[in-house]
Design an enzyme around this catalytic site. Structure first.
Site, PDB file in Angstrom:
ATOM      1  N   HIS A 170       0.759  -0.936   0.447  1.00  0.00           N
ATOM      2  CA  HIS A 170      -0.062   0.194  -0.621  1.00  0.00           C
ATOM      3  C   HIS A 170       1.037   1.358  -0.063  1.00  0.00           C
ATOM      4  O   HIS A 170       2.660   1.333   0.539  1.00  0.00           O
ATOM      5  CB  HIS A 170      -0.947   0.408   1.449  1.00  0.00           C
ATOM      6  CG  HIS A 170      -0.272  -0.002   2.732  1.00  0.00           C
ATOM      7  ND1 HIS A 170       0.158  -0.844   2.992  1.00  0.00           N
ATOM      8  CD2 HIS A 170       0.188   1.177   3.894  1.00  0.00           C
ATOM      9  CE1 HIS A 170       0.280  -0.713   4.819  1.00  0.00           C
ATOM     10  NE2 HIS A 170       0.599   0.472   4.627  1.00  0.00           N
ATOM     11  N   HIS A 174       3.944   6.752   3.889  1.00  0.00           N
ATOM     12  CA  HIS A 174       4.891   5.637   3.800  1.00  0.00           C
ATOM     13  C   HIS A 174       4.346   5.088   2.547  1.00  0.00           C
ATOM     14  O   HIS A 174       3.156   5.321   2.208  1.00  0.00           O
ATOM     15  CB  HIS A 174       5.226   5.363   5.329  1.00  0.00           C
ATOM     16  CG  HIS A 174       3.792   4.153   5.428  1.00  0.00           C
ATOM     17  ND1 HIS A 174       3.263   4.574   6.075  1.00  0.00           N
ATOM     18  CD2 HIS A 174       3.210   3.158   5.093  1.00  0.00           C
ATOM     19  CE1 HIS A 174       2.079   4.083   6.266  1.00  0.00           C
ATOM     20  NE2 HIS A 174       2.135   3.244   5.866  1.00  0.00           N
ATOM     21  N   GLU A 200       8.385   1.212   4.511  1.00  0.00           N
ATOM     22  CA  GLU A 200       7.206  -0.143   6.032  1.00  0.00           C
ATOM     23  C   GLU A 200       7.350  -1.371   4.834  1.00  0.00           C
ATOM     24  O   GLU A 200       6.931  -1.302   3.744  1.00  0.00           O
ATOM     25  CB  GLU A 200       5.763   0.785   6.005  1.00  0.00           C
ATOM     26  CG  GLU A 200       4.692  -0.759   7.294  1.00  0.00           C
ATOM     27  CD  GLU A 200       3.478  -0.677   7.199  1.00  0.00           C
ATOM     28  OE1 GLU A 200       2.971   0.340   6.607  1.00  0.00           O
ATOM     29  OE2 GLU A 200       2.954  -1.156   8.102  1.00  0.00           O
TER      30      GLU A 200
HETATM   31 CO    CO Z   1       1.180   1.012   6.336  1.00  0.00          CO
END
Ligand code: CO
Length: 134
Positions: free
Chosen positions: A7, A79, A130
């Site tokens: 994502h 992020h 991440e």
């Molecule tokens: Co995330």
């Protein structure tokens, strides 16, 4: 090492307005807001055919998103999340490469119930990264 883009997270000052932009102007499938008190965020998931966009809004007093919004009042990309097969192997490789792993270096359970780690933006082209064990 990294696999799919899981994502892209976008911090937003107004979650309803952001959800409306994705639903109406961009014609995307948008979830209802979901509170994630453990992560200090309320999230709207935008489902795309190849990945997700997560619209993040601060929840509670110590939200990790608040400082970002203070610096970026109209919101912005917070992020990107890449999938890895083995998060501990990925962490060890990244540390060996000199990358800084945030926090205590131990994976935490992320918003999708899977182990995640965050990597210092200065080591990754100015982008908070991440990694999630998919
Ligand atoms: Co995330």
């Amino acid at each position: 090492m990294i696999g799919r883009l899981n994502h892209v997270a976008i911090a937003v000052p107004d979650l309803d307005a952001a959800a409306a932009v994705y639903r109406n102007a961009l014609g995307a499938q948008v979830s209802a807001p979901q509170a994630e008190p453990d992560h200090g965020v309320t999230v709207v998931f935008v489902e795309l055919s190849n990945t997700k966009i997560e619209l993040l809004h601060p929840l509670g007093d110590n939200s990790p998103i608040q400082a970002f919004l203070n610096k970026n009042p109209s919101g912005g990309m917070h992020h990107v999340c890449y999938e890895v097969d083995d998060i501990l192997a990925a962490r060890d490789r990244l540390k060996a490469e000199g990358a800084r792993v945030l926090g205590n270096g131990e994976p935490k359970i992320g918003a999708h119930g899977k182990p995640v780690l965050f990597l210092h933006p200065k080591d990754f082209c100015g982008t908070l990264v991440e990694i999630e064990q998919a």
